[in-house]
Design an enzyme around this catalytic site. Structure first.
Site, PDB file in Angstrom:
ATOM      1  N   ASP A 293       0.875  -1.170   0.000  1.00  0.00           N
ATOM      2  CA  ASP A 293       0.000   0.000   0.000  1.00  0.00           C
ATOM      3  C   ASP A 293       0.911   1.219   0.000  1.00  0.00           C
ATOM      4  OD1 ASP A 293      -2.254   1.841   0.524  1.00  0.00           O
ATOM      5  OD2 ASP A 293      -3.351   0.050   1.098  1.00  0.00           O
ATOM      6  N   HIS A 327       1.443   2.053  -3.348  1.00  0.00           N
ATOM      7  CA  HIS A 327       0.427   2.873  -4.009  1.00  0.00           C
ATOM      8  C   HIS A 327       0.876   4.322  -4.132  1.00  0.00           C
ATOM      9  CE1 HIS A 327      -3.034  -0.119  -2.884  1.00  0.00           C
ATOM     10  NE2 HIS A 327      -2.076  -0.663  -3.602  1.00  0.00           N
TER      11      HIS A 327
END
Length: 475
Positions: A293, A327
């Site tokens: 993430d 991300h």
């Protein structure tokens, strides 16, 4: 039950501001003209805790590094003895030491020698319920794997490894459906977090007292890996993190935080690298992030709970870090209802075909919050797969809310990207534009898609090149 800042905490929140006001007149004037003087003040105020020269070897308290013996109580005895003696180092020597939750106390440095691994149990019963924060909301839930609350002068140091044993077989499947690149073990019909997550969010919106927000067994809300909560003078240095169940380093409501030289690798669902949440005064430097993430995500609470506490993340300096898969490299949001300001990043390297964005802001009309004064410079960006810079008010719920998100005064200098699919994706909302975004002396190569610029005001391009050509607009 909730966060009530002590007098000491309030003084701590003023430390960087006080450092600015105490500058000599000439330097104070320069600081007003040069916001990077504030970054210098943040670095100067980041003082590591000092510990007495006493060692407490966990083996002396019954611990065995055979990877099989459960050492939770032995490690707890070593920490208690160290704290009661006035502080020092709790030493984990070479070996694989299986343990449940580790709770740090004031004046204790948990030190892992090279070759030492704290191997965390995959049995949820090894993590007693504690006061914690989960996706930006306070609750009673499983203890983070390493946890401290309202402690002062604590550290996790050394060349050893923390192994949370998160995998498709343990912890990760609790996420439920997930579009990540790694098999996280969930299959249709398996239990997951969705029901409990919805109940928690509803409780927070109704301001149910935190002591009544009790989760744990049967709720499938994964514990964070390392979480100092409402602590002062925190050092996390040199260690490796592997196999996180959930967020990896998650400091909450801390003052004077240093995260230095940490190697973080975790590709499971929501394996954010470092999420300083409602933190005031932090230095994050010389770290490596390879995550499932966001690499670094600055947060300050979700929705009504973030507004209830109203504690912004502020005075954070990120420098000399390397961001690989993730991300976003340096991200603000999306649990950002308490606001964020005075965030700095410099001399970072960000490069991976699986890195979506280098710089990213995530917000929406359900979160709200004032985000202002972000300064980034000298960023070496290789490949990013979506855009070099993203300002997104359409994240998740988007315009479906009653709280106006605000993002203003973002200055990015000397960003060099060699393979950016898109330069900028900036999307505010009608009546809530992104404002005051400035790109100076930046170069973007390998650009294949036009920028997206919607509900964005005051965009300034100063000596910006795209694919080798100077530009004065992005479209």
């Amino acid at each position: 039950m909730g966060y009530t800042p002590s007098r000491r905490a309030l003084l701590g929140h003023a430390s960087v501001g006080a450092a600015m006001t105490l500058l000599p007149a000439g330097r104070a004037a320069a600081a007003a003209a040069d916001p990077w003087s504030r970054a210098e003040a943040i670095a100067q105020a980041a003082l590591p805790p000092v510990f007495p020269a006493r060692d407490f070897d966990v083996r002396q308290f019954g611990a065995r590094g055979d990877g099989v013996t459960l050492n939770t109580q032995a490690i707890a005895r070593a920490i208690a003895a160290c704290a009661e003696a006035g502080g020092g180092r709790v030493v984990v020597p070479s070996g694989r030491f299986l343990t449940g939750a580790v709770h740090l106390r004031s004046n204790v440095n948990l030190h892992l020698h090279a070759g030492a691994t704290l191997l965390f149990s995959t049995d949820p019963k090894a993590y007693p319920l504690v006061f914690t924060r989960w996706e930006g909301i306070e609750l009673i839930n499983y203890s983070p794997l390493i946890y401290a609350r309202q402690q002062r002068n604590i550290a996790i140091t050394g060349a050893g490894t923390l192994d949370g044993q998160g995998s498709a077989q343990h912890w990760w499947s609790w996420k439920g459906p997930w579009g990540g690149t790694v098999d996280h073990g969930w299959r249709e019909g398996m239990p997951d977090q969705r029901k409990a997550r919805s109940i928690l969010f509803d409780m927070a919106e109704r301001r149910v007292p935190v002591e009544k927000r009790v989760f744990g067994d049967g709720s499938f809300l994964r514990p964070a890996f390392v979480q100092p909560y409402d602590c002062e003078n925190v050092l996390i240095e040199g260690i490796k993190l592997r196999g996180a169940p959930f967020w990896q380093i998650h400091p909450v409501l801390c003052r004077n935080l240093i995260v230095r030289g940490v190697d973080i690798l975790g590709h499971g669902p929501n394996n954010d690298g470092c999420d300083p949440e409602s933190v005031d005064g932090a230095l994050i430097e010389h770290c490596t992030f390879d995550t499932g993430d966001d690499c670094i995500a600055v947060n300050s609470g979700r929705n009504e709970d973030g507004r209830r506490l109203a504690m912004p993340a502020q005075n954070i300096l990120i420098r000399d870090c390397r961001m690989k898969e993730g991300h976003g490299g340096v991200v603000v949001g999306s649990q950002i209802s308490g606001g964020a300001r005075w965030i700095f990043a410099e001399r970072c390297v960000m490069d991976s075909p699986d890195l979506w964005y280098a710089i990213r802001f995530k917000n929406n009309a359900l979160r709200g919050g004032l985000l202002e004064n972000f300064y980034y410079r000298d960023l070496d960006v290789g490949t990013v797969s979506r855009a070099a810079v993203a300002c997104d008010f359409n994240y998740e719920e988007g315009a479906r809310g009653h709280f106006v998100p605000q993002l203003r005064n973002v200055v990015i200098e000397r960003l060099r990207a060699t393979n950016a699919a898109r330069v900028l994706d900036s999307q505010g909302l009608p009546g809530a534009p992104v404002t005051g975004l400035r790109l100076s002396d930046c170069r973007f190569d390998g650009v294949r898609e036009p920028s997206i610029v919607r509900h964005t005001e005051g965009l300034v391009l100063d000596r910006v090149e795209v694919n080798g050509r100077p530009v004065d607009r992005l479209d």
